[in-house]
Design a protein around this motif. Structure first.
Motif, PDB file in Angstrom:
ATOM      1  N   GLU A  43       0.831  -1.199   0.000  1.00 48.50           N
ATOM      2  CA  GLU A  43       0.000   0.000   0.000  1.00 48.50           C
ATOM      3  C   GLU A  43       0.869   1.255   0.000  1.00 48.50           C
ATOM      4  OE1 GLU A  43      -3.205  -0.340  -0.304  1.00 48.50           O
ATOM      5  OE2 GLU A  43      -3.090  -2.536  -0.138  1.00 48.50           O
ATOM      6  N   LEU A  44       0.265   2.380  -0.369  1.00 53.22           N
ATOM      7  CA  LEU A  44       0.941   3.656  -0.226  1.00 53.22           C
ATOM      8  C   LEU A  44       1.233   3.903   1.249  1.00 53.22           C
ATOM      9  CD1 LEU A  44      -1.227   5.867  -2.624  1.00 53.22           C
ATOM     10  CD2 LEU A  44       1.153   5.218  -3.003  1.00 53.22           C
ATOM     11  N   ASP A  45       2.370   4.512   1.520  1.00 56.33           N
ATOM     12  CA  ASP A  45       2.729   4.877   2.892  1.00 56.33           C
ATOM     13  C   ASP A  45       2.333   6.342   3.089  1.00 56.33           C
ATOM     14  OD1 ASP A  45       3.815   5.404   5.351  1.00 56.33           O
ATOM     15  OD2 ASP A  45       5.701   4.349   4.969  1.00 56.33           O
ATOM     16  N   ILE A 204       3.165  10.619 -22.018  1.00 57.33           N
ATOM     17  CA  ILE A 204       2.847   9.729 -20.914  1.00 57.33           C
ATOM     18  C   ILE A 204       3.117  10.490 -19.624  1.00 57.33           C
ATOM     19  CG2 ILE A 204       3.263   7.498 -19.829  1.00 57.33           C
ATOM     20  CD1 ILE A 204       2.208   7.326 -22.700  1.00 57.33           C
ATOM     21  N   GLY A 205       2.105  10.665 -18.790  1.00 55.96           N
ATOM     22  CA  GLY A 205       2.250  11.381 -17.532  1.00 55.96           C
ATOM     23  C   GLY A 205       2.634  10.439 -16.405  1.00 55.96           C
ATOM     24  N   LEU A 206       3.751  10.722 -15.762  1.00 59.27           N
ATOM     25  CA  LEU A 206       4.246   9.897 -14.658  1.00 59.27           C
ATOM     26  C   LEU A 206       3.944  10.588 -13.334  1.00 59.27           C
ATOM     27  CD1 LEU A 206       7.762   9.010 -16.132  1.00 59.27           C
ATOM     28  CD2 LEU A 206       5.619   7.711 -16.374  1.00 59.27           C
ATOM     29  N   GLY A 207       3.141   9.973 -12.501  1.00 64.42           N
ATOM     30  CA  GLY A 207       2.873  10.505 -11.166  1.00 64.42           C
ATOM     31  C   GLY A 207       4.014  10.149 -10.239  1.00 64.42           C
ATOM     32  N   MET A 208       5.046  10.971 -10.239  1.00 59.46           N
ATOM     33  CA  MET A 208       6.281  10.631  -9.531  1.00 59.46           C
ATOM     34  C   MET A 208       6.080  10.475  -8.030  1.00 59.46           C
ATOM     35  SD  MET A 208       8.947  10.152 -11.359  1.00 59.46           S
ATOM     36  CE  MET A 208       9.738  10.506 -12.919  1.00 59.46           C
ATOM     37  N   ARG A 209       5.270  11.334  -7.441  1.00 59.39           N
ATOM     38  CA  ARG A 209       5.055  11.248  -6.002  1.00 59.39           C
ATOM     39  C   ARG A 209       4.466   9.879  -5.645  1.00 59.39           C
ATOM     40  NH1 ARG A 209       4.490  15.529  -2.146  1.00 59.39           N
ATOM     41  NH2 ARG A 209       4.793  16.951  -3.903  1.00 59.39           N
ATOM     42  N   SER A 210       3.547   9.393  -6.472  1.00 59.31           N
ATOM     43  CA  SER A 210       2.927   8.085  -6.234  1.00 59.31           C
ATOM     44  C   SER A 210       3.912   6.950  -6.498  1.00 59.31           C
ATOM     45  CB  SER A 210       1.694   7.921  -7.130  1.00 59.31           C
ATOM     46  OG  SER A 210       0.722   8.901  -6.853  1.00 59.31           O
ATOM     47  N   ILE A 211       4.668   7.054  -7.607  1.00 58.40           N
ATOM     48  CA  ILE A 211       5.609   5.996  -7.969  1.00 58.40           C
ATOM     49  C   ILE A 211       6.682   5.830  -6.898  1.00 58.40           C
ATOM     50  CG2 ILE A 211       7.465   5.415  -9.590  1.00 58.40           C
ATOM     51  CD1 ILE A 211       5.737   6.557 -11.832  1.00 58.40           C
ATOM     52  N   ILE A 212       7.244   6.949  -6.436  1.00 52.88           N
ATOM     53  CA  ILE A 212       8.295   6.890  -5.423  1.00 52.88           C
ATOM     54  C   ILE A 212       7.748   6.331  -4.116  1.00 52.88           C
ATOM     55  CG2 ILE A 212       9.809   8.321  -3.979  1.00 52.88           C
ATOM     56  CD1 ILE A 212      10.137  10.170  -6.447  1.00 52.88           C
ATOM     57  N   ASN A 213       6.549   6.766  -3.743  1.00 53.13           N
ATOM     58  CA  ASN A 213       5.968   6.297  -2.490  1.00 53.13           C
ATOM     59  C   ASN A 213       5.643   4.815  -2.540  1.00 53.13           C
ATOM     60  OD1 ASN A 213       3.635   5.735  -0.532  1.00 53.13           O
ATOM     61  ND2 ASN A 213       4.253   7.790   0.101  1.00 53.13           N
ATOM     62  N   VAL A 264      -1.579  11.118 -21.249  1.00 50.90           N
ATOM     63  CA  VAL A 264      -2.134   9.941 -20.595  1.00 50.90           C
ATOM     64  C   VAL A 264      -1.443   9.791 -19.251  1.00 50.90           C
ATOM     65  CG1 VAL A 264      -2.479   7.446 -20.709  1.00 50.90           C
ATOM     66  CG2 VAL A 264      -2.573   8.807 -22.814  1.00 50.90           C
ATOM     67  N   TRP A 265      -2.177   9.998 -18.171  1.00 48.25           N
ATOM     68  CA  TRP A 265      -1.594   9.943 -16.833  1.00 48.25           C
ATOM     69  C   TRP A 265      -1.683   8.529 -16.286  1.00 48.25           C
ATOM     70  CZ3 TRP A 265       1.305  13.709 -14.921  1.00 48.25           C
ATOM     71  CH2 TRP A 265       1.155  14.999 -15.457  1.00 48.25           C
ATOM     72  N   LEU A 266      -0.509   7.912 -16.039  1.00 43.79           N
ATOM     73  CA  LEU A 266      -0.513   6.631 -15.353  1.00 43.79           C
ATOM     74  C   LEU A 266      -1.106   6.811 -13.963  1.00 43.79           C
ATOM     75  CD1 LEU A 266       2.969   5.087 -16.263  1.00 43.79           C
ATOM     76  CD2 LEU A 266       0.818   5.008 -17.533  1.00 43.79           C
ATOM     77  N   GLU A 267      -1.548   5.725 -13.376  1.00 40.97           N
ATOM     78  CA  GLU A 267      -2.212   5.804 -12.081  1.00 40.97           C
ATOM     79  C   GLU A 267      -1.377   6.599 -11.086  1.00 40.97           C
ATOM     80  OE1 GLU A 267      -4.561   2.894  -8.945  1.00 40.97           O
ATOM     81  OE2 GLU A 267      -3.345   2.032 -10.547  1.00 40.97           O
ATOM     82  N   ALA A 268      -1.969   7.639 -10.519  1.00 40.11           N
ATOM     83  CA  ALA A 268      -1.261   8.528  -9.601  1.00 40.11           C
ATOM     84  C   ALA A 268      -2.207   8.962  -8.485  1.00 40.11           C
ATOM     85  CB  ALA A 268      -0.717   9.736 -10.344  1.00 40.11           C
ATOM     86  N   PRO A 269      -2.452   8.092  -7.520  1.00 39.87           N
ATOM     87  CA  PRO A 269      -3.404   8.438  -6.458  1.00 39.87           C
ATOM     88  C   PRO A 269      -2.903   9.487  -5.476  1.00 39.87           C
ATOM     89  CG  PRO A 269      -2.386   6.315  -6.015  1.00 39.87           C
ATOM     90  CD  PRO A 269      -1.937   6.711  -7.378  1.00 39.87           C
ATOM     91  N   LEU A 270      -1.593   9.759  -5.493  1.00 42.33           N
ATOM     92  CA  LEU A 270      -1.009  10.695  -4.531  1.00 42.33           C
ATOM     93  C   LEU A 270      -0.497  11.916  -5.291  1.00 42.33           C
ATOM     94  CD1 LEU A 270      -0.304  11.017  -1.516  1.00 42.33           C
ATOM     95  CD2 LEU A 270       1.909   9.954  -2.014  1.00 42.33           C
ATOM     96  N   LEU A 271      -1.222  13.031  -5.182  1.00 39.99           N
ATOM     97  CA  LEU A 271      -0.850  14.261  -5.876  1.00 39.99           C
ATOM     98  C   LEU A 271      -0.843  15.423  -4.890  1.00 39.99           C
ATOM     99  CD1 LEU A 271      -2.967  14.120  -9.178  1.00 39.99           C
ATOM    100  CD2 LEU A 271      -0.476  14.005  -9.031  1.00 39.99           C
ATOM    101  N   ALA A 272       0.157  16.277  -4.984  1.00 37.04           N
ATOM    102  CA  ALA A 272       0.142  17.525  -4.225  1.00 37.04           C
ATOM    103  C   ALA A 272      -0.911  18.440  -4.839  1.00 37.04           C
ATOM    104  CB  ALA A 272       1.517  18.193  -4.259  1.00 37.04           C
TER     105      ALA A 272
END
Length: 295
Positions: A43-45, A204-213, A264-272
């Motif tokens: 899960e996301l932390d 391709i949009g990368l949700g970095m905050r989500s990927i790193i987390n 196209v934004w890959l799944e990114a549930p965590l966004l500032a």
């Protein structure tokens, strides 16, 4: 790093009792503060202390590069400067403006890996030239691979300034390697990234905050291996299909997002909040967005 993180928490408004509670240890001064331990789950932390640590780590490379580049340019304002980075510092969009400001070339290893296209695309959009070590790209003679690495590490055959971070090289060994000319020829034969189109039809949009987390890692190759939020799969699809697509992250400035007709934004549930607002403004300004998963 621990001291800098502690000061970052204080500057962000954390109190020592709050930090003690979050870390589960007794904190009596900023000197006692240590980074939180990761929670390795699927899960996301979302612990506030972990999110603060993640934000601190993402901001730190820009501070590091600013310190180094300003010191070098103060005594040598014009010599070509190459900084070895890219694969292990999270979202490039946080620190590429520093590269652009000081006219520094981005250099990184694994130029033949699936990660290269996304790094290449992002660097190009920020106007930062890039040189990738062509590991895995024929010819694969060991002398060529090693001397290519040494060229970036020591600037041999170029006289440029080359900065490595987090690595140590014994420069004396470079004199005994026989493939310097072959390595230089190989580098010169690689396609020039500046000749590629900056923009095409879709990014391709990368949700970095989500990927790193989710991955608990700032290493791009880990995201491929873990296929975090489909990053590995989309790279394989883009490369296998020779797709004319670029890459962006949610931290891109508005003008660079707006340059793309569709993202196209890959799944990114965590966004500032500020990143989500820029994505919304991209749509309001006429851009199209396809949101995947829990974005």
């Amino acid at each position: 790093t621990s001291l800098a993180f502690g000061q970052y928490l204080i500057d962000e408004g954390w109190t020592l009792p709050e930090i003690s509670s979050a870390l589960g240890i007794t904190i009596t001064s900023v000197n006692d503060i240590v980074p939180p331990q990761p929670d390795f789950s699927d899960e996301l932390d979302l612990r506030p202390i972990w999110l603060a640590w993640q934000n601190f780590k993402q901001q730190y490379p820009a501070i590091y590069f600013e310190t180094i580049f300003s010191a070098v340019r103060a005594v040598d304002p014009s010599r070509p400067l190459h900084q070895y980075a890219g694969m292990g510092a999270g979202d490039l969009s946080y620190y590429l403006p520093v590269f652009q400001s000081y006219d520094v070339e981005l250099a990184f290893g694994a130029g033949g890996s699936t990660v290269a296209p996304s790094l290449q695309s992002i660097a190009l959009q920020f106007g930062v030239p890039m040189q990738a070590e062509p590991s895995g790209v024929p010819p694969t003679h060991p002398d060529i691979a090693v001397t290519t690495f040494y060229k970036l590490a020591h600037g041999i055959s170029s006289g440029d300034i080359n900065i490595m971070w987090g690595r140590y090289f014994d420069s004396g060994n470079s004199e005994t390697i026989s493939g310097v000319e072959a390595a230089t020829e190989l580098l010169d034969s690689l396609p020039d990234v500046e000749s590629l189109p900056v923009n095409c039809d879709i990014a391709i949009g990368l949700g970095m905050r989500s990927i790193i987390n989710q991955s608990r890692s700032f290493m791009w190759i880990d995201w491929v291996n873990f296929n975090t939020y489909g990053y590995g799969s989309v790279l394989t699809s883009v490369i296998a299909g020779n797709a004319n697509a670029g890459f962006v992250t949610e931290h891109f400035p508005q003008d660079l997002l707006d340059a793309w007709p569709a993202i196209v934004w890959l799944e990114a549930p965590l966004l500032a909040n500020e990143d989500a607002e820029r994505i919304a403004d991209h749509i309001a300004n006429g851009g199209k967005a396809i949101l995947m998963g829990e974005t």
